[in-house]
Design a protein around this motif. Structure first.
Motif, PDB file in Angstrom:
ATOM      1  N   ASP A  49       0.685  -1.231   0.007  1.00  0.00           N
ATOM      2  CA  ASP A  49       0.091   0.141   0.077  1.00  0.00           C
ATOM      3  C   ASP A  49       0.909   1.232   0.022  1.00  0.00           C
ATOM      4  O   ASP A  49       0.452   2.319  -0.793  1.00  0.00           O
TER       5      ASP A  49
ATOM      6  N   ARG B 164       2.513   2.137  -3.418  1.00  0.00           N
ATOM      7  CA  ARG B 164       1.374   2.799  -4.206  1.00  0.00           C
ATOM      8  C   ARG B 164       1.215   4.214  -3.814  1.00  0.00           C
ATOM      9  O   ARG B 164       0.991   4.924  -4.779  1.00  0.00           O
ATOM     10  N   TRP B 165       1.013   4.783  -2.563  1.00  0.00           N
ATOM     11  CA  TRP B 165       0.553   5.565  -2.222  1.00  0.00           C
ATOM     12  C   TRP B 165       1.945   6.809  -2.340  1.00  0.00           C
ATOM     13  O   TRP B 165       1.577   7.730  -2.837  1.00  0.00           O
TER      14      TRP B 165
ATOM     15  N   ALA C  77      -6.865   5.767   3.266  1.00  0.00           N
ATOM     16  CA  ALA C  77      -6.912   4.526   2.280  1.00  0.00           C
ATOM     17  C   ALA C  77      -8.334   4.145   2.305  1.00  0.00           C
ATOM     18  O   ALA C  77      -9.085   4.102   3.273  1.00  0.00           O
TER      19      ALA C  77
ATOM     20  N   ASP D 280      -8.548   0.959  -2.292  1.00  0.00           N
ATOM     21  CA  ASP D 280      -6.734   0.745  -2.063  1.00  0.00           C
ATOM     22  C   ASP D 280      -6.924  -0.817  -1.265  1.00  0.00           C
ATOM     23  O   ASP D 280      -6.011  -1.391  -1.523  1.00  0.00           O
TER      24      ASP D 280
END
Ligand SMILES: NC(=O)c1ccc[n+]([C@@H]2O[C@H](COP(=O)([O-])OP(=O)(O)OC[C@H]3O[C@@H](n4cnc5c(N)ncnc54)[C@H](O)[C@@H]3O)[C@@H](O)[C@H]2O)c1
Length: 356
Positions: A198, A201-202, A319, A323
């Protein structure tokens, strides 16, 4: 001790805001390690919230925490969700129950903070995504708290032309002292490396094109048939190369690092928020045993952002279910790679307009 909501709202703005719920009464499902920490934060360190109702499979545990926080214990998670004095739900049960409990929260129309992962399985995550899209409202925020961690926020803030440029290579390590829920290599991905899946990606504002999982020489505590450490290699659609060393039984303590090479420079979150001290022939810092010692402030900031969003409105600050779903897809492609030894492409369905 944090201010309670009434004080906070008056102190911060000087006027009563219109149409705000002054206090969000949170119902807790799962009063273990992180559920207890979140509930204590919501009761004492987060403005605008109380904990009103608690369920745990272990009823004595629920009763004990309820007594401490002036809440009441109930005997099913459905009772938490249905309670008239629960405005929002926090799911902190074990991973395999999140999807079922999140679906029940959506059916009841209650805002929910769901601990990671959304589900260990892609189908479980998809069922929650589909239900929220059908509802047409974002009610679920995922507990990917690293998005609120001052270290990661500073790293991301340093990208761009005035900083280190765009991220080209990101190298992560995630080490636990011991496997908190027993060592299972697939769970090392769905439960632990899901954080890196995660947060990268962020950090990159990008999706993954493929993932490959390498196994090698095992650490001394690795049981027969399992792999630890794992080495995940990923490439995003824009070409950022990312690796993750995931070492669940490292024995050394809880340690998370992230080093970024950008087009114009480099930045490293090696020591997190720790103070490095020197003494005779030694330079370093203590490691916490667990995540609570490293990410306590991120957990609090995340809870505060969620509660403020519920009282004041505005876009979901953390998120989303999307997500959580993407995390489950990538984790399951990584497990395929772990089993086959092959690089596996990541393909995603179109992002629903609800998450634009
Ligand atoms: N965001 C983070 O950094 C972070 C950190 C730790 C844990 N977590 C997540 O939080 C969840 C809980 O982890 P933990 O470390 O607190 O685990 P834990 O084992 O300490 O606590 C889990 C609790 O859930 C209870 N429980 C079992 N089945 C249940 C059910 N069906 N419904 C309600 N409660 C049930 C158990 O009795 C236990 O008290 C996990 O999904 C984990 O992935 C997230």
């Amino acid at each position: 001790m944090g201010l309670k909501s009434q004080d906070y709202l008056r102190d911060a703005s000087g006027v009563r805001r219109k149409n705000v719920l002054m206090t969000i009464r949170v119902g807790l499902i799962g009063a273990g390690n992180i559920g207890t920490s979140h509930a204590r934060d919501l009761s004492t360190r987060v403005a605008g919230s109380t904990v009103s109702v608690i369920y745990d499979f272990d009823e004595a545990r629920a009763r004990e925490l309820a007594a401490e926080l002036d809440a009441r214990a109930v005997s099913s998670y459905q009772d938490v969700i249905a309670a008239a004095d629960v405005d929002a739900v926090l799911i902190a049960s074990p991973d395999q129950f999140h999807a079922e409990q999140a679906l029940a929260c959506l059916a009841a129309g209650k805002p929910t903070l769901c601990e990671k992962p959304l589900s260990p399985s892609e189908a479980g995550a998809r069922s929650v995504l589909d239900a929220e899209v059908a509802l047409g409202r974002q009610l679920i925020m995922m507990g990917f708290m690293r998005r609120f961690d001052p270290g990661y926020v500073e790293l991301k803030g340093g990208f761009g032309p005035a900083g280190i440029g765009e991220p080209l290579v990101i190298r992560n390590s995630h080490r636990n002292e011991i496997a908190p829920y027993g060592l299972d290599s697939a769970m090392s991905i769905t439960n632990a490396a899901i954080h890196e899946i995660d947060i990268n990606r962020w950090l990159t504002d990008d999706e993954y094109a493929w993932v490959e999982v390498l196994t090698g020489r095992n650490g001394p505590l690795t049981p027969e048939g399992q792999h630890d450490p794992l080495f995940l290699l990923l490439k995003t659609t824009q070409g950022t190369i990312i690796d993750i060393e995931m070492f669940v039984q490292s024995q050394l303590g809880y340690e998370v690092t992230c080093a970024v090479t950008g087009g114009l420079g480099a930045a490293e979150m090696a020591d997190g928020s720790y103070v490095t001290t020197s003494r005779t022939l030694h330079r370093g810092h203590d490691l916490p045993k667990q995540w609570l010692g490293r990410f306590q402030e991120a957990y609090r900031l995340q809870l505060q952002a969620w509660i403020t969003h519920l009282t004041d409105g505005g876009p979901l600050p953390g998120a989303s279910t999307w997500d959580g779903y993407v995390g489950a897809v990538v984790a399951n492609r990584a497990i395929e790679s772990l089993r086959s030894g092959q690089r596996v492409a990541v393909t995603l369905p179109p992002r629903p307009a609800l998450y634009a």
